[in-house]
Design a protein around this motif. Structure first.
Motif, mmCIF file in Angstrom:
data_model
loop_
_atom_site.group_PDB
_atom_site.id
_atom_site.type_symbol
_atom_site.label_atom_id
_atom_site.label_comp_id
_atom_site.label_asym_id
_atom_site.label_seq_id
_atom_site.Cartn_x
_atom_site.Cartn_y
_atom_site.Cartn_z
ATOM 1 N N ASP A 49 0.804 -1.226 0.000
ATOM 2 C CA ASP A 49 0.000 0.000 0.000
ATOM 3 C C ASP A 49 0.836 1.274 0.000
ATOM 4 O O ASP A 49 0.309 2.374 0.080
ATOM 5 C CB ASP A 49 -0.970 0.016 1.179
ATOM 6 C CG ASP A 49 -0.295 0.085 2.536
ATOM 7 O OD1 ASP A 49 0.954 0.034 2.599
ATOM 8 O OD2 ASP A 49 -1.013 0.185 3.543
ATOM 9 N N GLY A 50 2.169 1.142 -0.096
ATOM 10 C CA GLY A 50 3.041 2.304 -0.159
ATOM 11 C C GLY A 50 3.492 2.837 1.180
ATOM 12 O O GLY A 50 4.186 3.849 1.237
ATOM 13 N N LEU A 51 3.111 2.187 2.261
ATOM 14 C CA LEU A 51 3.456 2.636 3.605
ATOM 15 C C LEU A 51 3.830 1.422 4.458
ATOM 16 O O LEU A 51 3.110 0.425 4.475
ATOM 17 C CB LEU A 51 2.259 3.353 4.242
ATOM 18 C CG LEU A 51 2.383 3.819 5.680
ATOM 19 C CD1 LEU A 51 3.448 4.902 5.799
ATOM 20 C CD2 LEU A 51 1.043 4.341 6.175
ATOM 21 N N VAL A 52 4.957 1.495 5.135
ATOM 22 C CA VAL A 52 5.344 0.428 6.063
ATOM 23 C C VAL A 52 4.746 0.783 7.418
ATOM 24 O O VAL A 52 5.111 1.775 8.036
ATOM 25 C CB VAL A 52 6.875 0.287 6.161
ATOM 26 C CG1 VAL A 52 7.247 -0.818 7.137
ATOM 27 C CG2 VAL A 52 7.481 0.014 4.790
ATOM 28 N N ASP A 53 3.769 -0.036 7.854
ATOM 29 C CA ASP A 53 3.037 0.269 9.076
ATOM 30 C C ASP A 53 2.644 -1.007 9.810
ATOM 31 O O ASP A 53 3.125 -2.100 9.492
ATOM 32 C CB ASP A 53 1.815 1.139 8.770
ATOM 33 C CG ASP A 53 0.833 0.490 7.804
ATOM 34 O OD1 ASP A 53 1.015 -0.699 7.445
ATOM 35 O OD2 ASP A 53 -0.123 1.162 7.406
ATOM 36 N N GLY A 54 1.761 -0.864 10.761
ATOM 37 C CA GLY A 54 1.330 -1.988 11.588
ATOM 38 C C GLY A 54 0.684 -3.119 10.818
ATOM 39 O O GLY A 54 0.772 -4.274 11.236
ATOM 40 N N SER A 55 0.043 -2.819 9.705
ATOM 41 C CA SER A 55 -0.581 -3.893 8.926
ATOM 42 C C SER A 55 0.480 -4.822 8.336
ATOM 43 O O SER A 55 0.262 -6.040 8.251
ATOM 44 C CB SER A 55 -1.490 -3.329 7.829
ATOM 45 O OG SER A 55 -0.760 -2.523 6.933
ATOM 46 N N ASP A 56 1.619 -4.281 7.964
ATOM 47 C CA ASP A 56 2.709 -5.118 7.463
ATOM 48 C C ASP A 56 3.289 -5.971 8.588
ATOM 49 O O ASP A 56 3.599 -7.147 8.387
ATOM 50 C CB ASP A 56 3.808 -4.238 6.853
ATOM 51 C CG ASP A 56 3.270 -3.354 5.742
ATOM 52 O OD1 ASP A 56 2.718 -3.893 4.772
ATOM 53 O OD2 ASP A 56 3.388 -2.129 5.857
ATOM 54 N N LEU A 57 3.405 -5.379 9.766
ATOM 55 C CA LEU A 57 3.847 -6.138 10.931
ATOM 56 C C LEU A 57 2.864 -7.247 11.282
ATOM 57 O O LEU A 57 3.269 -8.353 11.649
ATOM 58 C CB LEU A 57 4.040 -5.211 12.131
ATOM 59 C CG LEU A 57 5.293 -4.349 12.119
ATOM 60 C CD1 LEU A 57 5.197 -3.248 13.157
ATOM 61 C CD2 LEU A 57 6.522 -5.204 12.358
ATOM 62 N N ALA A 58 1.571 -6.972 11.174
ATOM 63 C CA ALA A 58 0.548 -7.971 11.507
ATOM 64 C C ALA A 58 0.607 -9.156 10.554
ATOM 65 O O ALA A 58 0.552 -10.314 10.992
ATOM 66 C CB ALA A 58 -0.833 -7.335 11.479
ATOM 67 N N ILE A 59 0.721 -8.882 9.258
ATOM 68 C CA ILE A 59 0.799 -9.968 8.268
ATOM 69 C C ILE A 59 2.017 -10.837 8.543
ATOM 70 O O ILE A 59 1.936 -12.065 8.598
ATOM 71 C CB ILE A 59 0.854 -9.388 6.845
ATOM 72 C CG1 ILE A 59 -0.477 -8.749 6.473
ATOM 73 C CG2 ILE A 59 1.225 -10.473 5.830
ATOM 74 C CD1 ILE A 59 -0.434 -7.902 5.214
ATOM 75 N N THR A 60 3.159 -10.194 8.730
ATOM 76 C CA THR A 60 4.400 -10.927 8.964
ATOM 77 C C THR A 60 4.360 -11.656 10.303
ATOM 78 O O THR A 60 4.791 -12.809 10.403
ATOM 79 C CB THR A 60 5.595 -9.971 8.897
ATOM 80 O OG1 THR A 60 5.560 -9.288 7.637
ATOM 81 C CG2 THR A 60 6.908 -10.708 9.018
ATOM 82 N N GLY A 61 3.829 -11.005 11.323
ATOM 83 C CA GLY A 61 3.714 -11.640 12.638
ATOM 84 C C GLY A 61 2.833 -12.875 12.604
ATOM 85 O O GLY A 61 3.170 -13.908 13.193
#
Length: 72
Positions: A49-61
Motif C-alpha cells: 500500500d506504499g506505507l510500512v506500518d502496523g498492517s505489514d507487521l501484523a501480516i508478517t507476525g
C-alpha cells in the motif's frame, strides 16, 4: 503458496530478508522501517500500500506464528 477452501491459490508474505523463513529478522526489518514512517516501493511494505506500518507487521507476525517457510 497455499490452496484455500474456496479453490483459490494464495501466496504467503513477510519474508522480507529472502532467507526462506518468516521470522524475527523480518519483523525487525519491518519494525525499523515502521519506526521512521517509511513510504514508497519497499520490500518491507508487505501489503503493497506504499506505507510500512502496523498492517505489514501484523501480516508478517501472523505468518511467523504459523512457521511459514519455503521448501526448495
Amino acid at each position: 503458496m497455499a490452496l484455500m477452501l474456496d479453490g483459490e491459490y494464495v501466496f504467503y508474505a513477510g519474508d522480507v530478508t529472502q532467507d526462506g523463513l518468516v521470522d524475527g529478522s523480518d519483523l525487525s526489518n519491518i519494525g525499523n522501517k515502521n519506526d521512521i514512517f517509511a513510504t514508497g516501493y519497499l520490500v518491507e511494505d508487505v501489503n503493497g500500500d506504499g506505507l510500512v506500518d502496523g498492517s505489514d507487521l501484523a501480516i508478517t507476525g501472523n505468518n511467523n506464528e504459523i512457521f511459514v517457510g519455503s521448501r526448495t
